[in-house]
Structure formats: structure tokens, C-alpha cells
Design an enzyme around this catalytic site. Structure first.
Site, PDB file in Angstrom:
ATOM      1  N   LEU A  53       1.046  -1.124  -0.044  1.00 54.74           N
ATOM      2  CA  LEU A  53      -0.002  -0.166   0.103  1.00 54.74           C
ATOM      3  C   LEU A  53       0.973   1.308  -0.121  1.00 54.74           C
ATOM      4  CD1 LEU A  53      -2.807   1.181   0.149  1.00 54.74           C
ATOM      5  CD2 LEU A  53      -2.591   1.275   2.873  1.00 54.74           C
ATOM      6  N   GLU A  69       3.592   4.142  -0.550  1.00 57.36           N
ATOM      7  CA  GLU A  69       4.570   4.564  -1.658  1.00 57.36           C
ATOM      8  C   GLU A  69       5.385   5.555  -1.175  1.00 57.36           C
ATOM      9  OE1 GLU A  69       1.230   3.676  -5.155  1.00 57.36           O
ATOM     10  OE2 GLU A  69       1.990   5.859  -4.911  1.00 57.36           O
ATOM     11  N   PRO A  70       6.418   5.919  -2.099  1.00 60.25           N
ATOM     12  CA  PRO A  70       7.358   6.889  -1.626  1.00 60.25           C
ATOM     13  C   PRO A  70       6.735   8.354  -1.287  1.00 60.25           C
ATOM     14  CG  PRO A  70       8.128   5.612  -3.193  1.00 60.25           C
ATOM     15  CD  PRO A  70       6.683   5.219  -3.131  1.00 60.25           C
ATOM     16  N   ILE A 129       7.965  -2.084   2.423  1.00 59.99           N
ATOM     17  CA  ILE A 129       6.993  -3.449   2.516  1.00 59.99           C
ATOM     18  C   ILE A 129       7.549  -4.477   3.220  1.00 59.99           C
ATOM     19  CG2 ILE A 129       5.491  -4.860   1.029  1.00 59.99           C
ATOM     20  CD1 ILE A 129       4.921  -1.793   0.887  1.00 59.99           C
ATOM     21  N   THR A 130       6.807  -4.907   4.392  1.00 55.16           N
ATOM     22  CA  THR A 130       7.315  -6.032   5.083  1.00 55.16           C
ATOM     23  C   THR A 130       7.073  -7.423   4.441  1.00 55.16           C
ATOM     24  OG1 THR A 130       6.656  -4.988   7.168  1.00 55.16           O
ATOM     25  CG2 THR A 130       6.697  -7.144   7.307  1.00 55.16           C
ATOM     26  N   ARG A 175      20.681  -7.562  40.357  1.00 60.36           N
ATOM     27  CA  ARG A 175      21.647  -6.482  40.621  1.00 60.36           C
ATOM     28  C   ARG A 175      21.662  -5.972  41.754  1.00 60.36           C
ATOM     29  NH1 ARG A 175      26.303  -4.476  38.223  1.00 60.36           N
ATOM     30  NH2 ARG A 175      26.304  -1.954  37.973  1.00 60.36           N
ATOM     31  N   GLN A 217      16.801   2.107  31.262  1.00 61.73           N
ATOM     32  CA  GLN A 217      17.302   2.893  32.181  1.00 61.73           C
ATOM     33  C   GLN A 217      17.490   1.967  33.590  1.00 61.73           C
ATOM     34  OE1 GLN A 217      17.658   6.193  31.838  1.00 61.73           O
ATOM     35  NE2 GLN A 217      18.225   6.804  33.819  1.00 61.73           N
ATOM     36  N   GLY A 238      20.750   0.161  33.224  1.00 58.68           N
ATOM     37  CA  GLY A 238      21.980   1.118  33.230  1.00 58.68           C
ATOM     38  C   GLY A 238      22.626   0.764  31.973  1.00 58.68           C
ATOM     39  N   GLU A 253       1.001   1.277  10.064  1.00 58.05           N
ATOM     40  CA  GLU A 253      -0.403   0.914  10.298  1.00 58.05           C
ATOM     41  C   GLU A 253      -0.926   2.143  10.665  1.00 58.05           C
ATOM     42  OE1 GLU A 253      -1.651  -2.759  10.949  1.00 58.05           O
ATOM     43  OE2 GLU A 253       0.124  -3.828  10.265  1.00 58.05           O
TER      44      GLU A 253
END
Length: 383
Positions: A125, A127-128, A157-158, A267, A335, A338, A362
């Protein structure tokens, strides 16, 4: 709304999670670096039923409802959004459009391969020069005897380099949406060419391409539905596609939450686990709430689909909130981690890169706001 998962749905989620944890998670970092998943993995996803959800068994599917489909896409998004994109486009945008609008011959020709993962579909669908303004697309399909002659191009286009069938939208008539038609095109058709798009920020494991059509002759029986119905087909597909994207985004948020919880327990700083720090718990809480809220918006949209009630606005709300929540969660997860969140030894940096595009395709977040605003006020902000 009252939705309760069936035992069958819970079993499928458990099987899907076990399969993906075992077969996909160990490879996702390498797929990301290589900018391609192992294509041999795609038919294995087909065997698991990912590509056959909501498609009747007579066409190679496994049946199921919209909620089952959303649950599967959440699991895919939780592991690797590139895998979610494969299913969302090939099954969600292409396969379901063929099921809803195709002839018996078109269904029998294309759906078994889509369901098996051996014949992927792509949705051509964008376009540039036409993204959000899809009604202004320039690719043309001119009737010439028993064929249409197609000229033009598509971008981003996937599945474009892997697909066997292309759901192509082209102008057959007047300017604007009413002049657009849809075609099911075999990607081996002469005049169909492609260029892989590489160097993407995220979704690096899935194929993305620019497609070009130069004098491509398409038989008239490749027309999906009737001339002039293409824009409605595309918008209908995208309405449900937004639920697909939102489901995958829920998966990203959940993945960020799970990875962060695991990390903060292990951690230690200042002699204790960082999970005990108030501001760390604040970030965990934000991810947790966003996961639940996004999931409920997705489930509400699924409920409306399954009850055959209008769902477009609910889909826009789910897509808008979940995609923005995915970006928030991924930022928070980096975040929390880290410096370790900045390297690909840990998955959260990939979640951040994959999440960013969810607010774009989409229907951008801005387009979703306009759709929601129109539903609330009854006034369109579109020209």
C-alpha cells in the site's frame, strides 16, 4: 466486557511460549545482527499454527477467534517483534483479506501456503510519496484486454523479499479513494522487481523492501473483489491490523517488565538488590500498569470484533496506547539496566529499537488521535 480465556487458548499460549523460548530466543540477537531471521524457521512457525489462526481448516488454517490471534501475537511480540510482523502482515493483512473478499479459487490458491508459512504474503500500500494519505497513491493499473498493466512503486513493504503473493493496491479509476482497486499478484510475475531495504533501526530480522512495477501484466482474475473496492479493503485490513500491532506491543511491554524484574533482583548496589530502591520500583510499577492497560484495550477491541460490532475506534485506541506504552516501557527498561541496557548482550536495547516503529506504521500515533477525535466529536480533521 467480560472475556475469560478458554483452556484451549491457555494451552496454546503455553505451547507458543515454550516453543519461542526454546527455538527463537537463543537466536534473536544473531538474527538482529544479521538483519534476517533464519527463513527455515518460518515454516516451523506455520507448523505451530501461528499463520493459520482464524483461517478455516478447509484452507489449511486452525480456526480460532480474534482473541486467540491477539494472544499469539502478544507472545511473538514478547520474544521478537520481527516474528510478530511476519504473521501480522502475511496472515493478518493479506490472508484475512483473501478470506473476506477473495473468490473460492483465490482462497484455494493462496491461503494454504500462507497458513503453512511456505507462501508468505506482503501488503503493498505505502508509496514513496503516500504514507498516511493512502487515498492519493499513484501506482496505476490500466485495463488492457484480459489483463491490467501496472506501473508504479511501493516502499517499506514487510515480507517484500520473501513473499509469494503481493496484495497490491493500485489506481484503476478516478482520483481519490474510490479509484483504488486491489490485486493478488504472484511475485514471480514479469515486471515485478524489488530492492531490499537494510540498515533499519529496529525489526531487523524481518524482510523489508521497495517494490517496483514496470509494465507488469496482471490477469483480470487477480482482482480482489471489484474495481474501486481496494481502499475499503485496505482500511478494513488496517483496522484489524492495528489490533495486531497493539497485541505485539503488549508483548514488548511485558518483555520489558519481565527482563527488568529479573535484572533488579540480581543486580546489587550499595550492598542490596536495586529492586529495593524506591525509584526503581516506580519504573517497574509504570511498566506493570501499562502492560495491563494496553492488554485490556486490545481485549476490548477483540471482543467487539468477535461480537461483530463496530471496532475501528477501539482498535485505534489500542494501537495508540499500546505503541506509545511500548516505547515508554523500553526506555524504562534500558534505564533500569543502566549501561548493560545499551549493549545487545541484554535484549532491552532491541526492545527499544523495535518499539519505536510501532508508533509509525499501520497509522501513526497522530493519525490514531485524529481517528479517535473524529469518533468523539463527529467532526473530521482530515481534509
Amino acid at each position: 466486557m467480560e472475556l475469560t480465556l478458554t483452556e484451549e487458548q491457555r494451552d496454546f499460549v503455553d505451547l507458543a511460549r515454550d516453543f519461542l523460548e526454546r527455538e527463537a530466543v537463543p537466536h534473536r540477537a544473531q538474527w538482529d545482527r544479521a538483519e534476517s531471521i533464519d527463513t527455515a524457521f518460518i515454516p516451523r512457525m506455520g507448523e505451530m499454527g501461528f499463520f493459520g489462526l482464524t483461517i478455516p481448516e478447509e484452507y489449511g488454517g486452525i480456526g480460532g477467534d480474534m482473541l486467540s490471534y491477539a494472544l499469539a501475537l502478544e507472545e511473538l511480540g514478547r520474544v521478537d517483534s520481527s516474528l510478530r510482523g511476519l504473521v501480522s502482515v502475511s496472515l493478518g493483512l493479506v490472508g484475512k483479506s483473501i478470506l473476506s473478499h477473495g473468490t473460492q479459487e483465490q482462497k484455494e490458491r493462496w491461503l494454504p501456503g500462507i497458513c503453512a508459512g511456505t507462501g508468505l504474503g506482503c501488503f503493498a500500500l505505502t508509496e514513496p510519496d503516500t504514507g498516511s494519505d493512502a487515498g492519493s497513491l499513484r501506482t496505476t493499473a490500466v485495463r488492457d484486454g484480459d489483463d491490467y498493466v501496472v506501473n508504479g512503486s511501493k516502499i517499506f513493504i514487510t515480507n517484500g523479499t520473501w513473499a509469494r503473493v503481493c496484495l497490491l493496491f493500485a489506481r484503476t479509476g478516478e482520483a481519490g479513494p474510490r479509484g483504488i482497486s486491489a490485486f493478488l499478484v504472484d511475485t514471480s510475475t514479469p515486471g515485478f522487481s524489488l530492492r531490499p531495504i537494510e540498515g533499519k533501526l529496529g525489526l531487523r530480522g524481518q524482510a523489508t523492501a521497495e517494490l517496483t512495477f514496470e509494465g507488469m501484466r496482471v490477469p483480470a482474475d487477480c482482482l480482489l473483489d471489484e474495481e474501486g473496492k481496494g481502499f475499503k479493503i485496505a482500511m478494513s485490513a488496517l483496522d484489524k491490523g492495528r489490533i495486531s500491532v497493539a497485541s505485539g506491543c503488549v508483548g514488548i511491554v511485558q518483555a520489558c517488565l519481565e527482563a527488568s524484574v529479573e535484572y533488579v533482583k540480581q543486580r546489587h548496589q550499595f550492598g542490596k538488590p536495586i529492586a529495593s530502591f524506591q525509584l526503581v520500583q516506580e519504573m517497574i510499577a509504570e511498566m506493570s500498569v501499562d502492560a495491563d492497560a494496553a492488554r485490556m484495550l486490545v481485549w476490548r477491541a477483540c471482543d467487539l470484533v468477535m461480537r461483530d460490532e463496530p471496532f475501528g475506534t477501539a482498535a485505534s485506541k489500542a494501537k495508540y496506547f499500546a505503541s506509545e506504552a511500548a516505547v515508554r516501557a523500553a526506555n524504562l527498561a534500558v534505564q533500569v539496566h543502566g549501561g548493560y541496557g545499551f549493549i545487545d548482550e541484554f535484549p532491552v536495547q532491541k526492545f527499544l529499537r523495535d518499539a519505536r516503529v510501532m508508533t509509525l506504521y499501520e497509522g501513526t500515533s497522530q493519525i490514531q488521535k485524529l481517528l479517535i477525535g473524529r469518533a468523539e466529536t463527529g467532526i473530521s480533521a482530515f481534509l
